[in-house]
Scaffold this active site. Structure first.
Site, PDB file in Angstrom:
ATOM      1  N   ASP A 111       0.804  -1.221   0.000  1.00 54.99           N
ATOM      2  CA  ASP A 111       0.000   0.000   0.000  1.00 54.99           C
ATOM      3  C   ASP A 111       0.831   1.261   0.000  1.00 54.99           C
ATOM      4  O   ASP A 111       2.039   1.226  -0.098  1.00 54.99           O
ATOM      5  CB  ASP A 111      -1.111  -0.027   1.042  1.00 54.99           C
ATOM      6  CG  ASP A 111      -0.624  -0.197   2.456  1.00 54.99           C
ATOM      7  OD1 ASP A 111       0.494   0.227   2.751  1.00 54.99           O
ATOM      8  OD2 ASP A 111      -1.386  -0.765   3.249  1.00 54.99           O
ATOM      9  N   LYS A 137      -3.726   3.140   0.087  1.00 57.08           N
ATOM     10  CA  LYS A 137      -4.684   4.090   0.668  1.00 57.08           C
ATOM     11  C   LYS A 137      -3.969   5.408   0.771  1.00 57.08           C
ATOM     12  O   LYS A 137      -2.831   5.477   1.200  1.00 57.08           O
ATOM     13  CB  LYS A 137      -5.059   3.695   2.087  1.00 57.08           C
ATOM     14  CG  LYS A 137      -5.570   2.316   2.233  1.00 57.08           C
ATOM     15  CD  LYS A 137      -5.723   2.041   3.710  1.00 57.08           C
ATOM     16  CE  LYS A 137      -5.956   0.548   3.927  1.00 57.08           C
ATOM     17  NZ  LYS A 137      -6.015   0.213   5.330  1.00 57.08           N
ATOM     18  N   MET A 158      -1.658   9.566  12.401  1.00 56.18           N
ATOM     19  CA  MET A 158      -2.863   9.913  11.628  1.00 56.18           C
ATOM     20  C   MET A 158      -3.566  11.127  12.228  1.00 56.18           C
ATOM     21  O   MET A 158      -4.788  11.208  12.219  1.00 56.18           O
ATOM     22  CB  MET A 158      -3.853   8.731  11.601  1.00 56.18           C
ATOM     23  CG  MET A 158      -3.244   7.436  11.128  1.00 56.18           C
ATOM     24  SD  MET A 158      -4.382   6.040  11.286  1.00 56.18           S
ATOM     25  CE  MET A 158      -4.326   5.704  13.025  1.00 56.18           C
TER      26      MET A 158
HETATM   27  N1  SAH Z   1       1.764   0.931  10.695  1.00 62.27           N
HETATM   28  C1  SAH Z   1       2.288   2.255  10.513  1.00 62.27           C
HETATM   29  C2  SAH Z   1       1.269   3.326  10.814  1.00 62.27           C
HETATM   30  C3  SAH Z   1       0.115   3.351   9.858  1.00 62.27           C
HETATM   31  S1  SAH Z   1      -1.044   4.605  10.208  1.00 62.27           S
HETATM   32  C4  SAH Z   1       3.555   2.405  11.325  1.00 62.27           C
HETATM   33  O1  SAH Z   1       3.866   1.570  12.160  1.00 62.27           O
HETATM   34  O2  SAH Z   1       4.289   3.373  11.099  1.00 62.27           O
HETATM   35  C5  SAH Z   1      -0.513   5.878   9.110  1.00 62.27           C
HETATM   36  C6  SAH Z   1       0.150   6.989   9.911  1.00 62.27           C
HETATM   37  O3  SAH Z   1       1.483   6.634  10.200  1.00 62.27           O
HETATM   38  C7  SAH Z   1       0.275   8.298   9.189  1.00 62.27           C
HETATM   39  O4  SAH Z   1      -0.915   9.049   9.269  1.00 62.27           O
HETATM   40  C8  SAH Z   1       1.388   8.960   9.956  1.00 62.27           C
HETATM   41  O5  SAH Z   1       0.926   9.472  11.175  1.00 62.27           O
HETATM   42  C9  SAH Z   1       2.263   7.781  10.274  1.00 62.27           C
HETATM   43  N2  SAH Z   1       3.368   7.614   9.327  1.00 62.27           N
HETATM   44  C10 SAH Z   1       3.623   6.565   8.540  1.00 62.27           C
HETATM   45  N3  SAH Z   1       4.780   6.737   7.868  1.00 62.27           N
HETATM   46  C11 SAH Z   1       5.263   7.926   8.259  1.00 62.27           C
HETATM   47  C12 SAH Z   1       6.437   8.661   7.958  1.00 62.27           C
HETATM   48  N4  SAH Z   1       7.355   8.206   7.075  1.00 62.27           N
HETATM   49  N5  SAH Z   1       6.646   9.835   8.571  1.00 62.27           N
HETATM   50  C13 SAH Z   1       5.756  10.316   9.463  1.00 62.27           C
HETATM   51  N6  SAH Z   1       4.626   9.666   9.766  1.00 62.27           N
HETATM   52  C14 SAH Z   1       4.387   8.485   9.193  1.00 62.27           C
END
Ligand code: SAH
Length: 511
Positions: free
Chosen positions: A38, A60, A175
């Site tokens: 994704d 998404k 998020m």
């Molecule tokens: N499973 C993922 C989170 C998914 S929810 C994890 O463990 O990182 C999606 C959220 O993750 C985004 O809205 C943001 O808040 C955060 N996110 C994911 N990748 C990111 C990145 N490279 N930098 C900052 N925030 C990130």
């Protein structure tokens, strides 16, 4: 045949930096029959997949779902039931706000075997790359990962604002960018001091990383001013103040510089990796395509008659590659070259030749044709037969000068370089939107092929604020002949030399 069910691997692909993928995750991608990924997972990781693997995007982005969660679930079950092993890649860690738990439950209910491969979560890695440790003995003894997605004014909210507000924990909201104002308002309302440090880290661990810091009182305005959007993590707590001291990732000398690489894709990786390590965001726009010659007979004939030559000279890594490919295709090995002396144009060609088990007899002081000629001045080359496998349209100075010195030179075309203008529209849009800081030119043809793509556009205007970096005087001359002046010319005419000069340029600008 037993109809075995495949296994689904729920894999954390890490936060963005491809180097943060785990070894286990890489192995799973390499062996999977189907890769389902994704939006947040770095697309580079797909290169690890088998050639015949099915690659399915179910991304998404905000509310814009390519496939609904139900459909993704069905897809995973369906592929596994067909006997395929499936690598399901998810951004960060699959079990941290990744709906990995739901996917596992659903697989279980369909009798599909699964494994979970944890990943580096953005909740820890994005702050870390911004110089913010989520715990620290002097500042925070625990950390909470909290969804920022839930509307805080919701009646049956599961948010425990009083707990968050009163603890000395580091709070990491995922998020939550759209909800930032609500999050801040609730924390203050429940007693969190308004001078508590806060930060947002967007696109953490990637070359696009952006960080905005402030306090609960100021952060909303600062984020608005910076125009910072999702995806970002929100970090609240005293650990944020450590960033002043501990920032490292965005302190690297080329951090945030958007640098275009015009070399052929197959050759770009060395330059890309060197610049990326210094923090640059490399944009690959290959202007050259390298292909075998239309007519391979001359090279084959030369190899057939290799015994009559005394010298073999290589002026490019491609020349070496295509020469040896042909040699091996003809059923020979390097022993047929045992009687020859070798010359290379520079350290990179020398190293490449060494990869084939051959040490060059001559290495010029600087890396261009003129120097090869100087190097030959101390060698008895008169009446010697020299083979020079090269690109079509290579410069003529080397064969001409060697001939003047009395050598008998056979030049054969080992490969062709062709114009590649596949990315022309993308290039022009980047230029028009000021999305490029520097452009690297690593040969004359990269310059001329680049310029030909701009066609009748006002090139002076388009390239006005862009740093143009040339690998050496020949490339610079070509640029000048096309009415552009390089801002940088490498002192040593190699990829490393180009990188060193770019670095020196930006360092002198920042003083
Ligand atoms: N499973 C993922 C989170 C998914 S929810 C994890 O463990 O990182 C999606 C959220 O993750 C985004 O809205 C943001 O808040 C955060 N996110 C994911 N990748 C990111 C990145 N490279 N930098 C900052 N925030 C990130």
């Amino acid at each position: 045949m037993i109809n075995k069910t495949g296994k689904v691997y729920l894999i954390g692909a890490g936060p963005g930096d491809p180097g943060l993928l785990t070894i286990k995750a890489k192995e799973c991608i390499e062996t999977a029959d189907v890769v389902v990924y994704d939006y947040l997972a770095s697309a580079v990781l797909l290169n690890y997949a088998k050639n015949n693997a099915q690659i399915i995007y179910v991304g998404k982005k905000g509310g814009d779902h390519t496939l609904t969660q139900d459909k993704i679930n069905l897809l995973l079950v369906d592929k596994a039931k067909q006997g395929f092993d499936v690598a399901r890649l998810k951004g960060g860690d699959p079990f941290v706000f990744g709906r990995g738990g739901e996917e596992a439950q659903m697989l279980l209910s369909h009798g599909v075997p699964y494994e979970v491969v944890p990943g580096v979560t953005s909740a820890i890695a994005a702050p870390a790359y911004a110089g913010i440790p989520v715990t620290h003995r002097d500042h925070a003894s625990f950390v909470s990962f909290i969804t920022g997605h839930e509307n805080p004014s919701k009646k049956d909210s599961s948010m425990q604002w009083d707990v968050y507000a009163k603890s000395n924990a580091t709070l990491v909201f995922l998020m939550g960018v759209k909800n930032l104002a609500n999050i801040v308002k609730n924390l203050i309302k429940h007693g969190k001091p308004s001078d508590t440090p806060a930060a947002l880290v967007r696109w953490g661990t990637t070359a696009r990383q952006e960080t905005v810091t402030g306090t609960l009182e100021t952060i909303v305005d600062r984020v608005r001013q910076a125009g910072l959007k999702s995806p970002a993590v929100i970090v609240i707590g005293h650990v944020v103040s450590l960033r002043n001291e501990l920032a490292w990732f965005d302190k690297r000398p080329l951090f945030g510089k958007r640098i275009v690489i015009t070399r052929a894709r197959a050759q770009a990786s060395g330059l890309v990796s060197k610049l990326s390590k210094l923090g640059a965001l490399c944009i690959e726009i290959p202007t050259i395509q390298i292909a075998p010659p239309k007519d391979t007979a001359p090279l084959k004939d030369a190899i057939k008659n290799i015994k009559k030559y005394e010298w073999l000279i290589f002026t490019s890594v491609n020349g070496i590659k295509f020469f040896f490919d042909t040699l091996f295709d003809m059923g020979h090995d390097v022993r047929v070259l045992g009687h020859l002396k070798f010359a290379c144009i520079g350290p990179v060609t020398k190293q490449r030749l060494k990869d084939y088990g051959i040490i060059s007899d001559i290495l010029p002081k600087t890396y261009r044709a003129e120097s090869v000629i100087d190097a030959f001045s101390s060698v008895q080359i008169k009446n010697k037969k020299v083979l020079l496998p090269r690109a079509r349209l290579a410069r003529t100075i080397l064969p001409e000068e060697l001939t003047k010195m009395g050598a008998m030179v056979d030049e054969v075309i080992a490969y062709e370089t062709k114009l590649n203008d596949e990315d022309k529209e993308y290039l022009i849009s980047l230029l028009e939107n000021n999305e490029i800081d520097a452009i690297t030119f690593t040969s004359s043809s990269t310059v001329s092929n680049f310029m030909s793509q701009l066609e009748t556009k006002n090139t002076k205007q388009l390239l006005k604020n862009i740093v143009l970096a040339s690998i050496g005087p020949i490339t610079s001359d070509t640029a000048r002949s096309l009415d552009i002046e390089p801002d940088i010319e490498a002192k040593e005419y190699t990829i490393q030399g180009l990188v060193t000069s770019l670095l020196a340029y930006y360092e002198s600008k920042s003083k």
